[in-house]
Enzyme design. Structure first.
Site, PDB file in Angstrom:
ATOM      1  N   ASP A 260       0.895  -1.166   0.000  1.00 16.85           N
ATOM      2  CA  ASP A 260       0.000   0.000   0.000  1.00 16.85           C
ATOM      3  C   ASP A 260       0.933   1.216   0.000  1.00 16.85           C
ATOM      4  O   ASP A 260       0.943   1.995   0.917  1.00 16.85           O
ATOM      5  CB  ASP A 260      -0.971  -0.011   1.182  1.00 16.85           C
ATOM      6  CG  ASP A 260      -0.292   0.057   2.536  1.00 16.85           C
ATOM      7  OD1 ASP A 260       0.919  -0.212   2.627  1.00 16.85           O
ATOM      8  OD2 ASP A 260      -0.967   0.397   3.519  1.00 16.85           O
TER       9      ASP A 260
ATOM     10  N   ASP B 265       6.655   1.326   2.458  1.00  9.46           N
ATOM     11  CA  ASP B 265       6.687   0.401   1.326  1.00  9.46           C
ATOM     12  C   ASP B 265       7.536   0.928   0.178  1.00  9.46           C
ATOM     13  O   ASP B 265       8.120   0.144  -0.570  1.00  9.46           O
ATOM     14  CB  ASP B 265       5.271   0.094   0.840  1.00  9.46           C
ATOM     15  CG  ASP B 265       4.512  -0.816   1.796  1.00  9.46           C
ATOM     16  OD1 ASP B 265       5.128  -1.332   2.752  1.00  9.46           O
ATOM     17  OD2 ASP B 265       3.307  -1.004   1.594  1.00  9.46           O
TER      18      ASP B 265
END
Length: 87
Positions: free
Chosen positions: A9, A14
């Protein structure tokens, strides 16, 4: 060679993981799935493609997944990840 599929996400955390995996000499990313999380799915997908482009890994397949949580309303982390998810 470690072959992996990432489910992201893409927010700040990330984005770093994608950069690390894309540039690591012993990791091959087979594909990435994007889900609604730190920001909406459309923005997560854009962020993921942007990070892969910057990492020189445009060839990695990216697919859209879940458009929201299984239960309840989305709780985006704009106060941490900014309006676009990657500050």
């Amino acid at each position: 060679m470690l072959e992996i599929i990432l489910d992201v996400d893409t927010g700040v955390d990330d984005a770093f993981a994608l950069l690390f995996a894309a540039r690591h000499p012993r990791i091959k990313i087979l594909g990435i799935t994007c889900v609604d999380g730190n920001t909406n799915l459309s923005q997560v997908s854009k962020n993921t493609l942007y990070v892969l482009d910057r990492a020189g890994a445009k060839e990695v397949p990216v697919a859209k997944g879940a458009t929201g949580p299984l239960f309840g309303e989305p709780l985006y982390a704009e106060h941490v990840h900014g309006k676009d998810g990657i500050g």
